[in-house]
Design an enzyme around this catalytic site. Structure first.
Site, mmCIF file in Angstrom:
data_model
loop_
_atom_site.group_PDB
_atom_site.id
_atom_site.type_symbol
_atom_site.label_atom_id
_atom_site.label_comp_id
_atom_site.label_asym_id
_atom_site.label_seq_id
_atom_site.Cartn_x
_atom_site.Cartn_y
_atom_site.Cartn_z
ATOM 1 N N ALA A 4 0.822 -1.213 0.000
ATOM 2 C CA ALA A 4 0.000 0.000 0.000
ATOM 3 C C ALA A 4 0.850 1.254 0.000
ATOM 4 O O ALA A 4 0.497 2.274 -0.595
ATOM 5 C CB ALA A 4 -0.915 -0.002 1.224
ATOM 6 N N ASP A 56 33.820 22.584 -28.055
ATOM 7 C CA ASP A 56 32.687 22.670 -27.132
ATOM 8 C C ASP A 56 32.409 21.342 -26.435
ATOM 9 O O ASP A 56 31.701 21.301 -25.435
ATOM 10 C CB ASP A 56 31.415 23.098 -27.885
ATOM 11 C CG ASP A 56 31.555 24.454 -28.538
ATOM 12 O OD1 ASP A 56 32.065 25.369 -27.875
ATOM 13 O OD2 ASP A 56 31.170 24.590 -29.709
ATOM 14 N N ASP A 88 28.761 23.573 -31.205
ATOM 15 C CA ASP A 88 28.831 22.735 -32.398
ATOM 16 C C ASP A 88 30.233 22.211 -32.678
ATOM 17 O O ASP A 88 30.394 21.214 -33.368
ATOM 18 C CB ASP A 88 28.316 23.503 -33.621
ATOM 19 C CG ASP A 88 29.128 24.763 -33.896
ATOM 20 O OD1 ASP A 88 29.943 25.153 -33.031
ATOM 21 O OD2 ASP A 88 28.949 25.356 -34.975
ATOM 22 N N ASP A 101 27.933 28.697 -27.155
ATOM 23 C CA ASP A 101 28.968 29.116 -28.087
ATOM 24 C C ASP A 101 28.373 30.157 -29.030
ATOM 25 O O ASP A 101 27.156 30.199 -29.230
ATOM 26 C CB ASP A 101 29.473 27.895 -28.858
ATOM 27 C CG ASP A 101 30.570 28.237 -29.837
ATOM 28 O OD1 ASP A 101 31.466 29.013 -29.461
ATOM 29 O OD2 ASP A 101 30.532 27.744 -30.972
#
Length: 912
Positions: free
Chosen positions: A293, A652, A648, A339
């Site tokens: 329960a 990074d 990208d 960036d």
């Protein structure tokens, strides 16, 4: 006090750029003629191949096992084992089915595991041209060793880090490492300073970058993991520790609390039962029922499905989630570090302004696409302006070695991005590259070099004479001009003309445009001309100026404003120059007029503690390396921020992996960046990140209200069981009843609540704190109130049933009442503030259907012998079911009245 290593120190510990080529050759035991084949083989055997180490792959089996980390999962497994030992096979099978389903969904979402280092390996050059024993030969890049002499030419991918020995008009594209989109001019001269950032080491070339133009020779100084690319690979590996998302931490914390609370209650009631003389076996069975329960069996599956459906919704908004819990992490993001190049900007140089014949023109269009026109004073140029523009276009196209190619419907540049921008502008201004090559054949070229800051191409005109076309830095070009093209002819250049040209040059520069000047010279006596820069690049006719930049993404400014309204801090981190970074940041609204960019060289002087204190005050970081970006991310996390990092380039990737959520760009992003990320934006659109944050917040809200719905139901069950045990009454609910309620009656509506439409005002709220508990005081108060109401009506029905009928009938009636109360409460659980009559049933049609089916199943269970035998229930007439349904509606009615009263009080408090 810990400080980061100086950015001028290369991964192998030597500042090669500050040493002469001769010194470097001597240290490496090499010569301009290269190593001998035997010496190269010896070094290869000693140091190993020029390859980046791959990260240890995660086996599918191990990935599947990680789905069982949650404490709640182990509580469920324990409950299933106990049920099996007590021969409650159906209970055990039901619980294990939920556990396995949860694991399968999580495993499926994370099957494509991270392969960051393997992706980095793909970026390395497959072959390299080297000098061995004085002979030029092509070898696999993995065979390059320190001391090898690389022979470089346009189009080459660079196989290792190397110190230039000689360079002729050499330009390299290093955006993947530095984030700077412009091609970098290289030279062999020694740099005096040791503390030179990566992007300013003009006499160094780096693995994974490429040659845009020119030729050169360089001696290899570092290979494999000792290169700058290898250094980044190591940073990615170091940044890869999984800390768990805010939701995971909150659920684990809640799971621990739930376990201890359940054990405490069970132990207390077990002791009370022994004092009352209840047989131990019966007490043990009751304790199992209490544990069942207390534990919300459907919670792990509901959370997993909610996140998985969130992934589906986010994919429709161009955000692909690689790791399931990252969906919720987005919703609690407080800082987005982004960036600049390719994320906030297009990542392609674009000519925005032209100046010729004392008139300034604006150029439309983005990147290298052919779409766009030239405008003067807001109107498209006409025939009167065509001649001056064509004259400038001829110089832009005539002195140019780049090529534009269309691939998959997109125009890309082969060569220098700056020259690619000049090609696109020349085409818009009316020029025709093919006709120039055909009608004005090239005779000679004087390549660009950093001292002259200009390049020259000599072509034969249709009349047989030669003309030199020159593009270069405006100030140095203007010094060599004596005449001016006016649109109607050529006249001597006056001082006033010079001031006007300088004024327009400065105006463009203040707009963050990179300016190039164009000029030409007719070479009358071609036979006697010495084709040298000194002889040709003098007595020039000044034609005009071209102002170019890497344009902002159109939607970026609005997206930044949305982040600010949502209480999310946007921080720009770029390898670009500080003045360029600040101009972009101010235009986007990231930085204000008084802010200044914080350079990487300044960051190196700070310890980690000092950086942590300084980070909240800095909005723009410029001239930073991959290691700097990772330090910045860690500084924000040390300030208890939930940090998202977007980017990208390869530079990074470490920060993306080290952030709470890493976001890669799908189109322009390198493979390594995508593999390091938690989420990929397929359209490279910063606005898609904001949409993903909105989805994340909505998903968190849905999970929270679903959790409250489940826990309030469990609280009601636990209170009902506890009251009966304390009063010495028979157990009101059997384990199969509790499982039916938790998995079917509560579980299915909970799944629908988890996919409720997102509140339109979700982005108007401040982000949650990392330390904020998912179960705060308001949450717990409403949970207890709801539990008391549902337990109260069920207990009243059970007590009445015991007095008027059998124990089995009383249990059946209490079971039905509790089920009806839970199902009706699902409609009220959709909002903590809006009453149920203000929420359309059609806005979540799935919930309406599921509740209706569940009602039907419950009523059918009291009329079908097989289902009744499975659920251990007795027959109830339709009239009895309707009466119990009315009793079960009491908790919903009371809770909705609480909402109405609370809504009425809020305006009064606001007025006071």
């Amino acid at each position: 006090m810990t400080t980061a290593p100086a950015i001028a120190t290369q991964p192998n510990g030597k500042a090669w750029h500050s040493q002469s080529a001769e010194e470097v050759l001597a240290q490496l035991g090499s010569a301009v003629s290269g190593l001998s084949s035997s010496e190269a083989a010896r070094r290869l055997a000693a140091n190993g191949p020029n390859e980046l180490k791959e990260s240890k792959p995660i086996s599918p089996f191990h990935m599947f096992l990680t789905q069982f980390k949650s404490l709640i999962i182990w509580v469920l497994i324990a409950a299933a084992l106990i049920s099996a030992l007590l021969d409650e096979r159906m209970d055990a099978i039901a619980i294990l089915t939920i556990v396995i389903l949860n694991a399968v969904i999580g495993f499926y979402q994370e099957f494509k595991a991270e392969k960051s280092i393997a992706a980095l390996k793909k970026m390395t050059s497959p072959h390299a041209t080297v000098r061995r024993g004085g002979q030029v030969t092509s070898i696999p890049a993995s065979g390059v060793v320190a001391g090898d002499i690389l022979a470089l030419e346009a189009g080459d991918l660079i196989a290792a880090d190397a110190r230039l020995v000689e360079a002729t008009s050499l330009k390299c594209i290093e955006s993947a490492l530095t984030g700077e989109s412009q091609a970098v001019t290289k030279q062999a001269d020694t740099l005096e300073r040791r503390d030179v950032p990566l992007g300013d080491r003009k006499n160094m070339i780096f693995m994974g970058t490429s040659v845009a133009a020119g030729t050169g020779q360089a001696v290899v100084v570092a290979t494999a993991m000792n290169t700058e690319l290898g250094h980044i690979a190591g940073l990615i590996d170091a940044a890869g520790g999984e800390e768990g998302t805010p939701l995971q931490k909150k659920l684990n914390s809640f799971g621990q609390l739930l376990v201890w609370a359940t054990l405490g209650i069970v132990a207390l009631l077990f002791g009370l039962g022994l004092l009352r003389g209840i047989p131990p076996f019966e007490l043990f069975m009751t304790s199992v029922s209490l544990a069942v329960a207390a534990v919300p069996e459907g919670l792990p599956a509901v959370v997993t499905v909610a996140l998985a459906l969130g992934v589906l919704r986010m994919s429709r908004r161009r955000a692909l989630v690689r790791k399931l819990p990252a969906v919720e992490t987005l919703g609690s993001t407080t800082v987005i570090c982004t960036d600049k190049t390719g994320t906030l900007t297009v990542g392609e140089m674009t000519v925005r302004a032209l100046y010729v014949a004392d008139r300034r023109y604006n150029v439309t269009g983005e990147g290298y696409e052919s779409d766009g026109d030239v405008y003067f004073e807001g109107k498209k140029t006409d025939a009167q302006q065509a001649a001056p523009l064509l004259e400038l276009a001829t110089v832009l196209l005539g002195c140019n070695n780049a090529h534009l190619v269309q691939e998959g419907g997109t125009w890309n540049v082969i060569g220098d991005p700056t020259e690619g921008a000049m090609l696109a502008a020349g085409r818009k201004a009316g020029g025709n590259r093919e006709r120039i090559e055909q009608d004005l054949p090239k005779q000679h070229e004087i390549p660009f070099d950093s001292d002259r800051k200009r390049s020259t191409v000599i072509r034969k005109m249709p009349d047989g004479k030669l003309r030199a076309f020159i593009n270069g830095a405006p100030d140095m070009l203007l010094e060599r001009c004596t005449n001016l093209y006016t649109g109607t002819g050529v006249r001597p250049l006056t001082e006033q003309d010079r001031r006007s040209i300088v004024s327009h040059n400065e105006a463009m520069a203040q707009q963050a445009l990179r300016v190039l000047g164009s000029a030409y010279r007719d070479l009358d006596d071609a036979s006697s001309v010495d084709f040298t820069a000194a002889a040709v690049e003098d007595d020039l006719v000044f034609v005009g100026l071209s102002g170019m930049y890497d344009p902002l993404r159109q939607e970026a400014k609005e997206a930044v404003a949305k982040c600010r309204n949502a209480g999310i801090r946007v921080v720009m981190i770029t390898g670009d120059h500080p003045h360029t970074a600040m101009a972009i940041a101010r235009e986007l609204g990231i930085a204000s007029g008084d802010d200044t960019a914080f350079a990487g060289s300044e960051l190196d002087k700070l310890s980690d503690t000092e950086l942590r204190e300084r980070a909240p005050k800095v909005t723009v970081y410029a001239r930073v390396t991959a290691e700097h970006k990772l330090r910045i991310i860690r500084a924000w996390k040390a300030n208890d921020a939930v940090v998202a990092m977007t980017g990208d380039g390869v530079n990074d990737a470490p920060a993306i992996k080290g952030a709470d959520i890493g976001i890669a760009m799908g189109k322009s992003g390198t493979e390594v960046t995508k593999q390091a990320s938690d989420m990929i934006i397929t359209d490279d659109n910063f606005a898609s990140i904001v949409a993903a944050v909105e989805e994340g917040r909505g998903i968190y809200d849905n999970i929270r209200k679903t959790l409250q719905y489940l826990l309030a139901g469990n609280t009601g069950e636990l209170l009902l069981m506890t009251i009966c045990v304390v009063m010495g009454l028979p157990t009101p609910l059997l384990p199969i009843h509790l499982l039916w309620i938790n998995l079917v009656t509560d579980g299915l509506p909970a799944l629908c609540l988890a996919t409720d439409p997102i509140d339109p005002d979700v982005m108007a709220r401040r982000p949650r704190r990392r330390s904020e508990r998912i179960t705060d005081h308001g949450f717990l108060g409403m949970m207890l109130l709801t539990g008391c109401l549902t337990a109260g009506v069920s207990f009243a029905v059970y007590l009445y049933g015991l007095k008027t009928g059998t124990e089995e009938m009383a249990r059946t009636e209490a079971f039905a009442t509790l089920v009806f109360a839970e199902l009706l409460r699902a409609f009220g659980g959709r909002s903590a503030t809006k009453p149920v009559w203000r929420i359309s049933l059609l806005s979540n049609i799935n919930l309406t259907i599921v509740v209706s089916i569940s009602f039907g199943l419950q009523v059918w269970s009291h009329h079908n012998a097989t289902l009744g035998l499975f659920l251990k229930t007795s027959f109830l007439s339709v009239a009895d079911c309707l009466l119990l349904l009315a009793v079960g509606a009491i908790p919903l009615a009371m809770l909705e009245m609480v909402k109405v009263v609370g809504h009425a009080r809020r305006p009064r408090k606001a007025e006071q």
